[in-house]
Design a protein around this motif. Structure first.
Motif, PDB file in Angstrom:
ATOM      1  N   TYR A  35       0.845  -1.179   0.000  1.00  0.00           N
ATOM      2  CA  TYR A  35       0.000   0.000   0.000  1.00  0.00           C
ATOM      3  C   TYR A  35       0.886   1.236   0.000  1.00  0.00           C
ATOM      4  N   GLN A  37       0.465   5.396   1.366  1.00  0.00           N
ATOM      5  CA  GLN A  37      -0.363   6.296   2.156  1.00  0.00           C
ATOM      6  C   GLN A  37       0.137   7.709   1.989  1.00  0.00           C
ATOM      7  N   LEU A  43      -5.010   4.347   3.085  1.00  0.00           N
ATOM      8  CA  LEU A  43      -4.082   3.514   2.338  1.00  0.00           C
ATOM      9  C   LEU A  43      -4.706   3.099   1.001  1.00  0.00           C
ATOM     10  N   LEU A  45      -4.127   0.402  -2.295  1.00  0.00           N
ATOM     11  CA  LEU A  45      -3.446  -0.835  -2.649  1.00  0.00           C
ATOM     12  C   LEU A  45      -2.713  -0.680  -3.972  1.00  0.00           C
ATOM     13  N   TYR A  48      -0.716  -6.830  -5.014  1.00  0.00           N
ATOM     14  CA  TYR A  48      -0.845  -7.832  -3.983  1.00  0.00           C
ATOM     15  C   TYR A  48      -0.487  -9.198  -4.556  1.00  0.00           C
ATOM     16  N   VAL A  88       4.392   7.273   2.005  1.00  0.00           N
ATOM     17  CA  VAL A  88       4.770   6.256   2.977  1.00  0.00           C
ATOM     18  C   VAL A  88       4.221   4.932   2.469  1.00  0.00           C
ATOM     19  N   PHE A  90       3.450   0.909   2.960  1.00  0.00           N
ATOM     20  CA  PHE A  90       3.204  -0.126   3.955  1.00  0.00           C
ATOM     21  C   PHE A  90       3.031  -1.471   3.269  1.00  0.00           C
TER      22      PHE A  90
END
Lengths: 114, 113
Positions: A35, A37, A43, A45, A48, A88, A90
């Motif tokens: 993710y 942000q 957040l 995506l 994945y 950022v 994640f």
């Protein structure tokens, strides 16, 4: 049991440079996620993976590539960094993909692209 | 650490009071909702979840309410403590073949001593 770890914690790039963010999990989870942000936003995506050797696009995949060569690792690559990719990042992992989906998140990587 | 965001709506409550954080979700087909807590410098942390066939679920000091008619979700925190100060996000899972969480924009909770 370290959970989800991310490397590096901080990075500054110049426009056009490339880099790889590493995510590692020691919980034997099948599913892993990347993710981003941005300030004032939730957040979103990027990509994945539902298992080793498989990846899929998320909501904002452009400008990123991923690889899942080992079950415990999920790599996020920026081929040619742009200032719009300052964010950022994640990583998360989960055992199941749907229902009872409790994603465990890493501490994040702050990336600045100048 | 990693800051979450500078322009989030903020809820300020007195320590010991109850807090109610609201969230509007986007997709009526979503069948699963989760609340996350994000403290400064950390990734989101799971708090509580609820399936779309429920309208209320209780945890320890937290209750989630789901109103599908107006696509609204709320998180109630009882006897709010200083350690509850954080940014709270709701997230929904879409009923399709993917496994994607869609996050809301978040609310910052500040607990006054």
């Amino acid at each position: 049991n370290a959970g989800v770890t991310q490397t590096p914690k901080f990075r500054v790039l110049k426009t056009g440079q490339s880099m790889t963010l590493l995510c590692a999990q020691d919980m034997n989870h099948e599913y892993m996620y990347w993710y981003r942000q941005d300030p004032g936003m939730g957040l979103r995506l990027i990509h994945y993976s539902v298992g080793e050797g498989t990846t899929a696009k998320g909501e904002v995949p452009d400008g990123y590539n991923v690889s899942r060569l080992k079950k415990q690792n999920f790599l996020l690559g920026l081929e040619s960094a742009a200032p719009s990719q300052t964010s950022v990042y994640f990583c998360a992992s989960s055992y199941y993909g749907r229902s009872y989906n409790e994603q465990f998140f890493g501490p994040g990587t702050r990336l600045t692209v100048l | 650490g990693e800051s979450v965001g500078l322009h989030l709506p903020t809820l300020s409550v007195q320590e010991g009071d109850n807090s109610i954080i609201n969230c509007a979700y986007s997709n009526s087909a979503s069948d699963y909702f989760i609340w996350y807590k994000q403290e400064s410098g950390k990734g989101p942390q799971f708090i509580i979840d609820i399936r779309s066939n429920m309208d209320k679920r209780q945890g320890q000091r937290v209750t989630v309410l789901l109103n599908k008619t107006v696509k609204h979700l709320s998180l109630q925190i009882a006897a709010t403590q200083p350690g509850d100060s954080a940014v709270y996000f709701c997230a929904e899972i879409l009923m399709d073949s993917s496994y994607k969480l869609i996050f809301g924009s978040g609310t910052r909770l500040l607990v006054r001593p």
